[in-house]
Scaffold this motif. Structure first.
Motif, short mmCIF file in Angstrom:
data_model
loop_
_atom_site.label_atom_id
_atom_site.label_comp_id
_atom_site.label_asym_id
_atom_site.label_seq_id
_atom_site.Cartn_x
_atom_site.Cartn_y
_atom_site.Cartn_z
N TYR A 37 -25.24 -9.76 3.91
CA TYR A 37 -26.34 -10.72 3.89
C TYR A 37 -27.28 -10.51 5.08
O TYR A 37 -27.77 -11.45 5.68
N CYS A 38 -27.50 -9.25 5.43
CA CYS A 38 -28.31 -8.91 6.61
C CYS A 38 -29.80 -9.15 6.38
O CYS A 38 -30.55 -9.34 7.32
N GLY A 39 -30.26 -9.11 5.14
CA GLY A 39 -31.65 -9.38 4.82
C GLY A 39 -32.55 -8.15 4.81
O GLY A 39 -33.75 -8.26 4.56
N ILE A 40 -32.00 -6.97 5.06
CA ILE A 40 -32.81 -5.76 5.08
C ILE A 40 -33.46 -5.53 3.72
O ILE A 40 -34.65 -5.21 3.64
N CYS A 41 -32.72 -5.72 2.65
CA CYS A 41 -33.27 -5.51 1.31
C CYS A 41 -34.45 -6.43 1.04
O CYS A 41 -35.47 -6.01 0.49
N GLU A 42 -34.34 -7.67 1.47
CA GLU A 42 -35.42 -8.64 1.28
C GLU A 42 -36.64 -8.25 2.12
O GLU A 42 -37.78 -8.29 1.64
N ASP A 43 -36.42 -7.86 3.36
CA ASP A 43 -37.51 -7.49 4.26
C ASP A 43 -38.26 -6.24 3.80
O ASP A 43 -39.47 -6.14 3.96
N LEU A 44 -37.55 -5.27 3.23
CA LEU A 44 -38.16 -4.00 2.85
C LEU A 44 -38.81 -3.99 1.48
O LEU A 44 -39.57 -3.08 1.18
N CYS A 45 -38.55 -4.98 0.67
CA CYS A 45 -39.06 -4.97 -0.71
C CYS A 45 -40.57 -5.23 -0.72
O CYS A 45 -41.02 -6.33 -0.39
N PRO A 46 -41.37 -4.23 -1.12
CA PRO A 46 -42.82 -4.41 -1.13
C PRO A 46 -43.30 -5.38 -2.22
O PRO A 46 -44.39 -5.93 -2.12
N ALA A 47 -42.49 -5.59 -3.23
CA ALA A 47 -42.86 -6.47 -4.34
C ALA A 47 -42.31 -7.89 -4.17
O ALA A 47 -42.51 -8.73 -5.05
N GLU A 48 -41.59 -8.13 -3.07
CA GLU A 48 -40.94 -9.42 -2.83
C GLU A 48 -40.05 -9.82 -4.00
O GLU A 48 -39.99 -10.98 -4.40
N ALA A 49 -39.34 -8.83 -4.54
CA ALA A 49 -38.46 -9.06 -5.67
C ALA A 49 -37.05 -9.46 -5.25
O ALA A 49 -36.27 -9.93 -6.07
N VAL A 50 -36.72 -9.27 -3.98
CA VAL A 50 -35.39 -9.58 -3.48
C VAL A 50 -35.45 -10.87 -2.68
O VAL A 50 -36.33 -11.05 -1.84
N SER A 51 -34.53 -11.78 -2.97
CA SER A 51 -34.48 -13.02 -2.21
C SER A 51 -33.04 -13.35 -1.86
O SER A 51 -32.13 -13.14 -2.66
N LEU A 52 -32.87 -13.83 -0.65
CA LEU A 52 -31.56 -14.27 -0.19
C LEU A 52 -31.50 -15.78 -0.30
O LEU A 52 -32.39 -16.48 0.18
N VAL A 53 -30.49 -16.25 -0.98
CA VAL A 53 -30.33 -17.69 -1.19
C VAL A 53 -29.47 -18.22 -0.07
O VAL A 53 -28.42 -17.67 0.24
N TYR A 54 -29.93 -19.28 0.54
CA TYR A 54 -29.16 -19.91 1.61
C TYR A 54 -28.81 -21.33 1.20
O TYR A 54 -29.59 -22.01 0.53
N GLU A 55 -27.64 -21.76 1.59
CA GLU A 55 -27.18 -23.12 1.31
C GLU A 55 -27.11 -23.87 2.63
O GLU A 55 -26.48 -23.41 3.58
N ILE A 56 -27.77 -25.01 2.70
CA ILE A 56 -27.75 -25.83 3.90
C ILE A 56 -26.62 -26.83 3.75
O ILE A 56 -26.57 -27.59 2.78
N VAL A 57 -25.71 -26.82 4.71
CA VAL A 57 -24.56 -27.71 4.67
C VAL A 57 -24.65 -28.65 5.87
O VAL A 57 -24.76 -28.21 7.01
N VAL A 58 -24.61 -29.93 5.59
CA VAL A 58 -24.63 -30.93 6.65
C VAL A 58 -23.25 -31.57 6.70
O VAL A 58 -22.76 -32.09 5.70
N GLU A 59 -22.64 -31.48 7.87
CA GLU A 59 -21.31 -32.05 8.05
C GLU A 59 -21.42 -33.58 8.16
O GLU A 59 -22.37 -34.08 8.76
N PRO A 60 -20.47 -34.32 7.61
CA PRO A 60 -20.52 -35.79 7.65
C PRO A 60 -20.69 -36.35 9.05
O PRO A 60 -21.43 -37.30 9.26
N GLU A 61 -20.05 -35.76 10.05
CA GLU A 61 -20.17 -36.27 11.40
C GLU A 61 -21.57 -36.07 11.96
O GLU A 61 -22.03 -36.83 12.80
N GLU A 62 -22.30 -35.06 11.47
CA GLU A 62 -23.68 -34.85 11.90
C GLU A 62 -24.58 -35.96 11.36
O GLU A 62 -25.49 -36.41 12.04
N ILE A 63 -24.32 -36.40 10.15
CA ILE A 63 -25.09 -37.48 9.55
C ILE A 63 -24.84 -38.78 10.31
O ILE A 63 -25.76 -39.49 10.67
N ALA A 64 -23.59 -39.09 10.57
CA ALA A 64 -23.23 -40.32 11.28
C ALA A 64 -23.80 -40.34 12.68
O ALA A 64 -24.25 -41.37 13.16
N GLY A 65 -23.83 -39.20 13.34
CA GLY A 65 -24.32 -39.14 14.70
C GLY A 65 -25.83 -39.13 14.82
O GLY A 65 -26.37 -39.28 15.92
N SER A 66 -26.53 -39.01 13.73
CA SER A 66 -27.99 -38.93 13.79
C SER A 66 -28.67 -40.29 13.60
O SER A 66 -29.88 -40.39 13.69
#
Length: 79
Positions: A47-76
């Motif tokens: 998941y280094c992202g080289i393929c996404e960065d080098l693609c001239p057609a922007e055909a490659v995308s890296l999907v990221y999942e944002i995870v919020v831990e319950p204690e982070e929510i309570a502390g905010s």
């Protein structure tokens, strides 16, 4: 790849088959299949992202999942 379970996505509608993603993948996770670049070895993808960065057609995308831990929510909460 770890526990992520995701791999880069290659959009065949945008892909021009230039082969840059295949040529420059440091782990050889991207390869050719039926004439198209494909993630052939998902377990090797770092998941280094080289393929996404080098693609001239922007055909490659890296999907990221944002995870919020319950204690982070309570502390905010503001008083």
């Amino acid at each position: 790849m770890g526990d992520r379970g995701a791999v880069p996505q290659i959009d065949r509608q945008r892909c021009t088959r230039c082969g840059r993603c295949v040529a420059f993948c440091p782990t050889q996770a991207v390869g050719w299949a039926t004439g198209w670049p494909t993630i052939r070895s998902p377990q090797d993808c770092s998941y280094c992202g080289i393929c996404e960065d080098l693609c001239p057609a922007e055909a490659v995308s890296l999907v990221y999942e944002i995870v919020v831990e319950p204690e982070e929510i309570a502390g905010s909460e503001e008083p």
